[in-house]
Design a protein around this motif. Structure first.
Motif, PDB file in Angstrom:
ATOM      1  N   LYS A   1       0.828  -1.202   0.000  1.00  0.00           N
ATOM      2  CA  LYS A   1       0.000   0.000   0.000  1.00  0.00           C
ATOM      3  C   LYS A   1       0.864   1.255   0.000  1.00  0.00           C
ATOM      4  CE  LYS A   1      -3.773   2.223   2.552  1.00  0.00           C
ATOM      5  NZ  LYS A   1      -4.639   2.186   3.760  1.00  0.00           N
ATOM      6  N   ALA A   2       1.900   1.269   0.839  1.00  0.00           N
ATOM      7  CA  ALA A   2       2.773   2.440   0.914  1.00  0.00           C
ATOM      8  C   ALA A   2       3.516   2.650  -0.398  1.00  0.00           C
ATOM      9  CB  ALA A   2       3.761   2.269   2.066  1.00  0.00           C
ATOM     10  N   GLU A   3       4.003   1.573  -1.018  1.00  0.00           N
ATOM     11  CA  GLU A   3       4.719   1.692  -2.278  1.00  0.00           C
ATOM     12  C   GLU A   3       3.803   2.173  -3.395  1.00  0.00           C
ATOM     13  OE1 GLU A   3       6.816   1.385  -5.859  1.00  0.00           O
ATOM     14  OE2 GLU A   3       7.401   1.910  -3.801  1.00  0.00           O
ATOM     15  N   PHE A   4       2.581   1.677  -3.443  1.00  0.00           N
ATOM     16  CA  PHE A   4       1.643   2.108  -4.480  1.00  0.00           C
ATOM     17  C   PHE A   4       1.363   3.605  -4.346  1.00  0.00           C
ATOM     18  CE2 PHE A   4      -2.389   2.825  -6.559  1.00  0.00           C
ATOM     19  CZ  PHE A   4      -2.325   2.017  -7.683  1.00  0.00           C
ATOM     20  N   ALA A   5       1.129   4.064  -3.120  1.00  0.00           N
ATOM     21  CA  ALA A   5       0.855   5.477  -2.888  1.00  0.00           C
ATOM     22  C   ALA A   5       2.055   6.342  -3.287  1.00  0.00           C
ATOM     23  CB  ALA A   5       0.482   5.711  -1.426  1.00  0.00           C
ATOM     24  N   ARG A   6       3.273   5.889  -2.954  1.00  0.00           N
ATOM     25  CA  ARG A   6       4.467   6.644  -3.317  1.00  0.00           C
ATOM     26  C   ARG A   6       4.641   6.692  -4.829  1.00  0.00           C
ATOM     27  NH1 ARG A   6       6.876   3.914   1.199  1.00  0.00           N
ATOM     28  NH2 ARG A   6       7.686   2.345  -0.241  1.00  0.00           N
ATOM     29  N   ALA A   7       4.398   5.567  -5.501  1.00  0.00           N
ATOM     30  CA  ALA A   7       4.553   5.521  -6.954  1.00  0.00           C
ATOM     31  C   ALA A   7       3.589   6.489  -7.632  1.00  0.00           C
ATOM     32  CB  ALA A   7       4.326   4.098  -7.452  1.00  0.00           C
ATOM     33  N   ILE A   8       2.353   6.549  -7.152  1.00  0.00           N
ATOM     34  CA  ILE A   8       1.374   7.478  -7.720  1.00  0.00           C
ATOM     35  C   ILE A   8       1.822   8.918  -7.466  1.00  0.00           C
ATOM     36  CG2 ILE A   8      -0.987   8.343  -7.509  1.00  0.00           C
ATOM     37  CD1 ILE A   8      -0.775   5.710  -9.031  1.00  0.00           C
ATOM     38  N   SER A   9       2.251   9.199  -6.246  1.00  0.00           N
ATOM     39  CA  SER A   9       2.660  10.556  -5.883  1.00  0.00           C
ATOM     40  C   SER A   9       3.868  11.015  -6.690  1.00  0.00           C
ATOM     41  CB  SER A   9       2.962  10.628  -4.389  1.00  0.00           C
ATOM     42  OG  SER A   9       3.418  11.898  -4.007  1.00  0.00           O
ATOM     43  N   GLU A  10       4.799  10.091  -6.950  1.00  0.00           N
ATOM     44  CA  GLU A  10       6.032  10.436  -7.654  1.00  0.00           C
ATOM     45  C   GLU A  10       5.932  10.248  -9.160  1.00  0.00           C
ATOM     46  OE1 GLU A  10       8.963   8.018  -5.747  1.00  0.00           O
ATOM     47  OE2 GLU A  10       8.590   8.885  -3.748  1.00  0.00           O
ATOM     48  N   GLY A  11       4.786   9.767  -9.629  1.00  0.00           N
ATOM     49  CA  GLY A  11       4.581   9.606 -11.059  1.00  0.00           C
ATOM     50  C   GLY A  11       5.490   8.576 -11.694  1.00  0.00           C
ATOM     51  N   ARG A  12       5.746   7.484 -11.003  1.00  0.00           N
ATOM     52  CA  ARG A  12       6.630   6.432 -11.503  1.00  0.00           C
ATOM     53  C   ARG A  12       5.932   5.083 -11.441  1.00  0.00           C
ATOM     54  NH1 ARG A  12       8.054   3.550  -7.146  1.00  0.00           N
ATOM     55  NH2 ARG A  12       8.189   4.571  -5.096  1.00  0.00           N
ATOM     56  N   PRO A  13       6.504   4.058 -12.111  1.00  0.00           N
ATOM     57  CA  PRO A  13       5.890   2.727 -12.070  1.00  0.00           C
ATOM     58  C   PRO A  13       5.947   2.128 -10.667  1.00  0.00           C
ATOM     59  CG  PRO A  13       7.385   2.916 -13.931  1.00  0.00           C
ATOM     60  CD  PRO A  13       7.608   4.130 -13.087  1.00  0.00           C
ATOM     61  N   PHE A  14       4.967   1.294 -10.370  1.00  0.00           N
ATOM     62  CA  PHE A  14       4.911   0.569  -9.096  1.00  0.00           C
ATOM     63  C   PHE A  14       5.987  -0.506  -9.076  1.00  0.00           C
ATOM     64  CE2 PHE A  14       3.318  -3.315  -7.025  1.00  0.00           C
ATOM     65  CZ  PHE A  14       3.101  -2.850  -5.732  1.00  0.00           C
ATOM     66  N   SER A  15       6.690  -0.638  -7.950  1.00  0.00           N
ATOM     67  CA  SER A  15       7.713  -1.666  -7.776  1.00  0.00           C
ATOM     68  C   SER A  15       7.304  -2.576  -6.629  1.00  0.00           C
ATOM     69  CB  SER A  15       9.074  -1.023  -7.477  1.00  0.00           C
ATOM     70  OG  SER A  15      10.054  -2.016  -7.253  1.00  0.00           O
ATOM     71  N   ASN A  16       6.987  -3.821  -6.932  1.00  0.00           N
ATOM     72  CA  ASN A  16       6.478  -4.742  -5.929  1.00  0.00           C
ATOM     73  C   ASN A  16       7.559  -5.053  -4.887  1.00  0.00           C
ATOM     74  OD1 ASN A  16       5.330  -6.913  -4.467  1.00  0.00           O
ATOM     75  ND2 ASN A  16       4.179  -7.585  -6.262  1.00  0.00           N
ATOM     76  N   PRO A  17       7.301  -4.763  -3.599  1.00  0.00           N
ATOM     77  CA  PRO A  17       8.302  -5.021  -2.564  1.00  0.00           C
ATOM     78  C   PRO A  17       8.355  -6.473  -2.106  1.00  0.00           C
ATOM     79  CG  PRO A  17       6.361  -4.034  -1.571  1.00  0.00           C
ATOM     80  CD  PRO A  17       6.120  -4.066  -3.057  1.00  0.00           C
ATOM     81  N   VAL A  18       7.402  -7.302  -2.526  1.00  0.00           N
ATOM     82  CA  VAL A  18       7.338  -8.697  -2.077  1.00  0.00           C
ATOM     83  C   VAL A  18       8.348  -9.539  -2.856  1.00  0.00           C
ATOM     84  CG1 VAL A  18       5.873 -10.737  -1.857  1.00  0.00           C
ATOM     85  CG2 VAL A  18       4.911  -8.462  -1.461  1.00  0.00           C
ATOM     86  N   LYS A  19       9.062 -10.405  -2.148  1.00  0.00           N
ATOM     87  CA  LYS A  19      10.015 -11.326  -2.758  1.00  0.00           C
ATOM     88  C   LYS A  19       9.583 -12.768  -2.505  1.00  0.00           C
ATOM     89  CE  LYS A  19      12.409  -7.664  -3.631  1.00  0.00           C
ATOM     90  NZ  LYS A  19      12.346  -7.063  -4.988  1.00  0.00           N
ATOM     91  N   GLU A  20      10.118 -13.683  -3.299  1.00  0.00           N
ATOM     92  CA  GLU A  20       9.844 -15.115  -3.095  1.00  0.00           C
ATOM     93  C   GLU A  20      10.208 -15.491  -1.656  1.00  0.00           C
ATOM     94  OE1 GLU A  20       9.023 -17.779  -5.149  1.00  0.00           O
ATOM     95  OE2 GLU A  20       8.871 -16.816  -7.121  1.00  0.00           O
ATOM     96  N   ARG A  21       9.304 -16.262  -1.032  1.00  0.00           N
ATOM     97  CA  ARG A  21       9.589 -16.633   0.350  1.00  0.00           C
ATOM     98  C   ARG A  21       8.717 -17.819   0.766  1.00  0.00           C
ATOM     99  NH1 ARG A  21       9.824 -12.568   5.625  1.00  0.00           N
ATOM    100  NH2 ARG A  21      10.159 -14.201   7.180  1.00  0.00           N
TER     101      ARG A  21
END
Length: 349
Positions: free
Chosen positions: A323-343
């Motif tokens: 949620k935080a990354e999506f909001a930052r990506a929208i605010s900064e006008g950049r593509p969303f970067s998924n923070p989740v890794k294989e686990r």
């Protein structure tokens, strides 16, 4: 509202089932604290407008709809499905006024698999272009409508409902019943997770402990569960002969109320016959979660510090990070970067 509590914008939210909106009808609903008027024209086109007349702020839902235009109850101003004002009755023939100046916000809407989705953009203006983010769909069912649905209102902020939705450790305690979990005997769960569009997926695996309802679906059930923003959970149960999918969509109404919609798609040939018998169990299961949320609000009013643990609470952590990354990506006008890794996660449940 707490600054850490915010609604995600520029993303699709579940709005309502298609069959609630008949041709020539309108439905008023509040989503993300915004009053919205949903309508379907006589030609079958679905639309959504801000439910406030720009003249004197009377809700447009208080007026009339002739299947083409909405007429405000106060002064008869009319608006088409795009939100454009088409008539102001009080004007005389010699009074020239550019009606294109008057409009209400229009929201992008789409109908998929018997459901209506709405794109909630930032600000009071309509989205300037077609949203690039895709709408969640239940796999393997094409354009088929759902076979069953249950809707409940949870008295909480949306984050509480979402985190409860993905909590793997509460089941033997909250859902203790003969038809689901009749005891609190715990066993170790080991599940592999991977990132997926705007979320993560619990990879397909053999169901280690079956229940009454899983046994009804068929032999050797396997399960895969995906989560994606803003609050969509899709569970697939695949057996030797049948597939059952349920889509749970969590939509914020206000800061203190959230709508939880659970929709079922199935290939079970007998489902329609037994549906009246099964729905009360589904409703009871969801109400168990709702009652726990109500209890949770008692403690939350004191603003206590909350402690998350490994590994049972990792999915909750992922949600807040997504949620935080999506909001930052929208605010900064950049593509969303998924923070989740294989686990691989392990917990007892």
């Amino acid at each position: 509202m707490d600054k850490s509590n915010f609604f995600l914008r520029n993303i699709w939210y579940y709005a309502l089932p298609s069959d609630r909106l008949k041709p020539g009808r309108i439905v008023a609903k509040t989503l993300l604290n915004e009053p919205i008027l949903f309508g379907r024209t006589n030609m079958g086109q679905v639309f959504a407008l801000r439910d406030i007349c720009p003249h004197r702020a009377v809700p447009l839902s208080c007026g009339r709809f002739d299947g083409k235009e909405v007429e405000c109850a106060y002064h008869g101003w009319r608006f088409d499905a795009s939100g454009q004002c088409s008539a102001i009755p009080s004007l005389t023939d010699d009074q020239k006024l550019n009606l294109s100046r008057f409009h209400v916000k229009q929201y992008p809407v789409r109908e998929i698999q018997g459901n209506i989705w709405i794109y909630m953009s930032r600000g009071n203006r309509a989205a300037v272009s077609e949203p690039e983010i895709e709408i969640p769909q239940v796999p393997e069912f094409g354009d088929r409508f759902y076979q069953a649905m249950e809707v409940q209102r949870f008295p909480c902020f949306v984050d509480r409902a979402v985190v409860g939705l993905m909590d793997p450790a509460h089941v033997p305690f909250v859902h203790r019943a003969w038809w689901w979990r009749s005891d609190a005997v715990l066993s170790e769960e080991v599940k592999a997770f991977s990132p997926s569009p705007y979320g993560f997926t619990m990879k397909r695996h053999r169901l280690e402990r079956s229940t009454f309802f899983y046994n009804l679906i068929g032999k050797n059930p396997e399960v895969a569960i995906s989560f994606r923003l803003p609050g969509i959970r899709i569970e697939q149960v695949i057996t030797e002969n049948n597939t059952v999918c349920n889509l749970t969509a969590i939509t914020p109404i206000t800061e203190t109320e959230t709508e939880v919609t659970t929709i079922f798609y199935t290939t079970l040939p007998w489902f329609a016959l037994l549906k009246p018998l099964l729905l009360p169990f589904i409703r009871a299961f969801l109400n168990q979660d709702r009652q726990m949320v109500i209890k949770q609000q008692i403690g939350l009013q004191y603003d206590p510090p909350l402690m998350l643990i490994e590994d049972a609470d990792v999915q909750a952590r992922w949600y807040y990070q997504l949620k935080a990354e999506f909001a930052r990506a929208i605010s900064e006008g950049r593509p969303f970067s998924n923070p989740v890794k294989e686990r691989v996660l392990r917990w007892r449940s």
